[in-house]
Design a protein around this motif. Structure first.
Motif, PDB file in Angstrom:
ATOM      1  N   ASN A 103      -0.165   0.211   6.354  1.00  0.00           N
ATOM      2  CA  ASN A 103      -1.150  -0.875   6.348  1.00  0.00           C
ATOM      3  C   ASN A 103      -2.475  -0.348   6.906  1.00  0.00           C
ATOM      4  OD1 ASN A 103      -0.781  -0.728   9.122  1.00  0.00           O
ATOM      5  ND2 ASN A 103       0.399  -2.611   9.267  1.00  0.00           N
ATOM      6  N   GLU A 133      -1.214  10.768   2.603  1.00  0.00           N
ATOM      7  CA  GLU A 133      -0.646  12.108   2.777  1.00  0.00           C
ATOM      8  C   GLU A 133      -1.525  13.178   2.130  1.00  0.00           C
ATOM      9  OE1 GLU A 133       4.049  12.113   2.892  1.00  0.00           O
ATOM     10  OE2 GLU A 133       3.319  10.865   1.238  1.00  0.00           O
ATOM     11  N   MET A 187       0.844  -1.167   0.000  1.00  0.00           N
ATOM     12  CA  MET A 187       0.000   0.000   0.000  1.00  0.00           C
ATOM     13  C   MET A 187       0.902   1.248   0.000  1.00  0.00           C
ATOM     14  SD  MET A 187      -3.077   0.749   2.699  1.00  0.00           S
ATOM     15  CE  MET A 187      -3.740  -0.897   2.603  1.00  0.00           C
ATOM     16  N   THR A 188       0.612   2.218  -0.834  1.00  0.00           N
ATOM     17  CA  THR A 188       1.445   3.417  -0.889  1.00  0.00           C
ATOM     18  C   THR A 188       0.931   4.475   0.080  1.00  0.00           C
ATOM     19  OG1 THR A 188       0.168   4.447  -2.651  1.00  0.00           O
ATOM     20  CG2 THR A 188       1.973   2.989  -3.318  1.00  0.00           C
ATOM     21  N   LYS A 189       1.806   5.399   0.392  1.00  0.00           N
ATOM     22  CA  LYS A 189       1.472   6.429   1.369  1.00  0.00           C
ATOM     23  C   LYS A 189       0.927   7.707   0.734  1.00  0.00           C
ATOM     24  CE  LYS A 189       6.183   8.144   1.376  1.00  0.00           C
ATOM     25  NZ  LYS A 189       7.309   8.569   2.162  1.00  0.00           N
ATOM     26  N   ASN A 190       1.001   7.831  -0.587  1.00  0.00           N
ATOM     27  CA  ASN A 190       0.652   9.090  -1.261  1.00  0.00           C
ATOM     28  C   ASN A 190      -0.791   9.518  -1.016  1.00  0.00           C
ATOM     29  OD1 ASN A 190       3.235   9.063  -2.209  1.00  0.00           O
ATOM     30  ND2 ASN A 190       2.697   8.365  -4.260  1.00  0.00           N
ATOM     31  N   ARG A 191      -1.732   8.582  -1.113  1.00  0.00           N
ATOM     32  CA  ARG A 191      -3.134   8.947  -0.896  1.00  0.00           C
ATOM     33  C   ARG A 191      -3.378   9.369   0.544  1.00  0.00           C
ATOM     34  NH1 ARG A 191      -7.533   4.992  -2.762  1.00  0.00           N
ATOM     35  NH2 ARG A 191      -8.797   6.825  -2.300  1.00  0.00           N
ATOM     36  N   SER A 216       6.325  -1.019   9.247  1.00  0.00           N
ATOM     37  CA  SER A 216       7.510  -0.874   8.402  1.00  0.00           C
ATOM     38  C   SER A 216       8.500  -2.030   8.485  1.00  0.00           C
ATOM     39  CB  SER A 216       8.211   0.440   8.735  1.00  0.00           C
ATOM     40  OG  SER A 216       8.637   0.406  10.079  1.00  0.00           O
ATOM     41  N   GLN A 270       8.066   3.968   4.430  1.00  0.00           N
ATOM     42  CA  GLN A 270       8.059   3.234   3.164  1.00  0.00           C
ATOM     43  C   GLN A 270       6.766   2.469   2.946  1.00  0.00           C
ATOM     44  OE1 GLN A 270      10.515   3.669   0.957  1.00  0.00           O
ATOM     45  NE2 GLN A 270      11.385   5.086   2.446  1.00  0.00           N
ATOM     46  N   ARG A 271       6.207   1.922   4.033  1.00  0.00           N
ATOM     47  CA  ARG A 271       4.997   1.099   3.917  1.00  0.00           C
ATOM     48  C   ARG A 271       3.960   1.520   4.936  1.00  0.00           C
ATOM     49  NH1 ARG A 271       8.204  -4.349   3.591  1.00  0.00           N
ATOM     50  NH2 ARG A 271       8.479  -3.823   5.754  1.00  0.00           N
TER      51      ARG A 271
END
Length: 195
Positions: free
Chosen positions: A71, A7, A1-5, A131, A68-69
């Motif tokens: 959840n 943030e 899962m990415t963190k961009n959304r 992480s 980096q990760r």
């Protein structure tokens, strides 16, 4: 899962909360400068809340530079953090309207700060767990990171001070921001080394 959304969503919510707070500022009833002076506590409450939200946002942004990760636990803890900060407009408005005459508004403000501090600490712990064992965030914040716990302890004392003199709660919480104005130096040094 990415963190961009996560943030981007957090940035949007913080921007909306700050906008709601500023929209709650009402102009004086008259054009007399003395009428503006009568609103000084409302402006001070707004300024303290704006600075508090700015410090939280800055630390959140700083923290996510090494993440980096994420959840599901991180998503939920971040939502609870946003729930906590979303209470600032209400608490700020109440304090501005009843600045010294009652301890309840200042106590509520202190409870909002306490809830936010606890949720930020929970978010950090969830990020560390998500992480993995050999991550940057675990190395930098996994041990000897006492700022959140110090904030929580001092904030509990600040809430009790409302019974002595109501503004003490907000005064102590404002000074507590000094602990967080400069984001975690270990993260900053680590980021500089990577550049």
């Amino acid at each position: 899962m990415t963190k961009n959304r996560l943030e981007a969503f957090t940035d949007g919510v913080v921007a909306i909360i700050i906008t709601i707070m500023v929209l709650d500022l009402r102009p004086p009833e008259s054009g007399n400068p003395a009428a503006l002076w009568d609103l000084r506590y409302t402006f001070m409450a707004y300024l303290v809340s704006f600075l508090t939200l700015a410090v939280y946002w800055n630390n959140h942004h700083h923290l996510f530079q090494i993440v980096q990760r994420i959840n599901g636990a991180v998503l939920w803890s971040n939502l609870l953090f946003l729930l906590a900060i979303s209470m600032f407009p209400f608490a700020t408005s109440w304090v501005g309207a009843h600045h010294i005459d009652s301890y309840a508004p200042e106590m509520l403000y202190g409870l909002v700060v306490l809830f936010t501090n606890i949720m930020f600490y929970v978010l950090i712990q969830c990020l560390i767990k998500a992480s993995g064992t050999n991550s940057e965030i675990r190395k930098l914040l996994g041990q000897n990171y006492n700022k959140p716990l110090i904030s929580i302890a001092v904030n509990i004392v600040a809430i009790g001070l409302a019974f002595i003199w109501p503004p003490l709660t907000i005064i102590v919480d404002t000074f507590l921001l000094l602990l967080w104005v400069v984001p975690e130096r270990r993260i900053e040094i680590h980021i500089q080394k990577k550049i």
